[in-house]
Design a protein around this motif. Structure first.
Motif, mmCIF file in Angstrom:
data_model
loop_
_atom_site.group_PDB
_atom_site.id
_atom_site.type_symbol
_atom_site.label_atom_id
_atom_site.label_comp_id
_atom_site.label_asym_id
_atom_site.label_seq_id
_atom_site.Cartn_x
_atom_site.Cartn_y
_atom_site.Cartn_z
ATOM 1 N N TYR A 198 -1.990 14.604 -4.365
ATOM 2 C CA TYR A 198 -2.159 13.455 -4.782
ATOM 3 C C TYR A 198 -0.945 12.816 -5.460
ATOM 4 O O TYR A 198 -0.888 12.050 -6.504
ATOM 5 N N GLN A 199 0.106 12.942 -4.764
ATOM 6 C CA GLN A 199 1.289 12.319 -4.910
ATOM 7 C C GLN A 199 1.587 10.981 -4.042
ATOM 8 O O GLN A 199 0.851 11.077 -2.971
ATOM 9 N N THR A 200 2.210 10.144 -4.473
ATOM 10 C CA THR A 200 2.498 9.055 -3.741
ATOM 11 C C THR A 200 4.068 8.465 -3.798
ATOM 12 O O THR A 200 4.620 8.769 -4.585
ATOM 13 N N THR A 201 4.499 7.654 -3.004
ATOM 14 C CA THR A 201 5.696 6.747 -2.836
ATOM 15 C C THR A 201 5.469 5.452 -3.514
ATOM 16 O O THR A 201 4.532 4.843 -3.090
ATOM 17 N N VAL A 202 6.174 5.062 -4.663
ATOM 18 C CA VAL A 202 5.914 3.895 -4.857
ATOM 19 C C VAL A 202 6.615 2.776 -4.050
ATOM 20 O O VAL A 202 7.762 3.098 -3.536
ATOM 21 N N ASP A 217 0.822 -1.180 -0.060
ATOM 22 C CA ASP A 217 -0.063 -0.133 -0.185
ATOM 23 C C ASP A 217 0.878 1.153 0.161
ATOM 24 O O ASP A 217 2.228 1.079 0.526
ATOM 25 N N SER A 218 0.334 2.211 -0.473
ATOM 26 C CA SER A 218 1.082 3.571 -0.393
ATOM 27 C C SER A 218 -0.175 4.662 -0.232
ATOM 28 O O SER A 218 -1.400 4.386 -0.224
ATOM 29 N N THR A 219 0.081 5.876 0.415
ATOM 30 C CA THR A 219 -0.705 6.952 0.695
ATOM 31 C C THR A 219 -0.649 7.854 -0.192
ATOM 32 O O THR A 219 0.474 8.625 -0.566
ATOM 33 N N LEU A 220 -1.804 8.598 -0.657
ATOM 34 C CA LEU A 220 -1.774 9.834 -1.332
ATOM 35 C C LEU A 220 -1.514 11.133 -0.478
ATOM 36 O O LEU A 220 -2.195 11.274 0.692
ATOM 37 N N THR A 221 -0.736 12.109 -0.987
ATOM 38 C CA THR A 221 -0.516 13.357 -0.250
ATOM 39 C C THR A 221 -1.734 14.245 -0.699
ATOM 40 O O THR A 221 -2.378 14.057 -1.489
ATOM 41 N N ASP A 222 -1.601 15.443 0.048
ATOM 42 C CA ASP A 222 -2.612 16.500 -0.348
ATOM 43 C C ASP A 222 -2.655 16.613 -1.780
ATOM 44 O O ASP A 222 -3.402 17.381 -2.398
#
Length: 116
Positions: A15-19, A8-13
């Motif tokens: 809409y970015q995420t870390t793979v 899993d990964s989380t979206l930032t404010d």
């Protein structure tokens, strides 16, 4: 790969995420690599490493485009490979070993070593 890996990964404010590292390892991703997304009709998203367009050989791309056009315009020229054609190809290439990982020399188009 037969093992299912989930992460899993989380979206930032923004809409970015870390793979996740597990995905980066499987796709052999490095910094600045591009990622390709394919969204299927059922909503499933397939994430793959994007092909590096700059590494494509322009001559090969032109040749493949020519073949595609020719096959579409003249499908009557498409013929199956027969057993005798395959046997002839095997005969012509018998004893020839090829290392597909071997680096080509810089001067592989040198005409001084061509045979008559």
């Amino acid at each position: 790969m037969n093992t299912v890996i989930e992460d899993d990964s989380t979206l930032t404010d923004r809409y970015q995420t870390t793979v996740p590292a597990s995905v980066r390892r499987v796709l052999k991703l490095k910094r600045r690599d591009r990622i390709h997304y394919m969204i299927r009709p059922n909503g499933e998203v397939v994430l793959t490493r994007a092909r590096d367009e700059t590494s494509q050989d322009p001559v090969m791309a032109s040749f493949l485009a020519f073949l595609e056009r020719d096959l579409q315009e003249h499908p009557e020229n498409i013929r199956p490979i027969t057993a005798s054609t395959f046997a002839e190809a095997e005969r012509l290439t018998a004893g020839i070993e090829v290392d597909l990982d071997e680096e080509l020399p810089e001067d592989d188009d040198d005409t001084s070593t061509t045979s008559a």
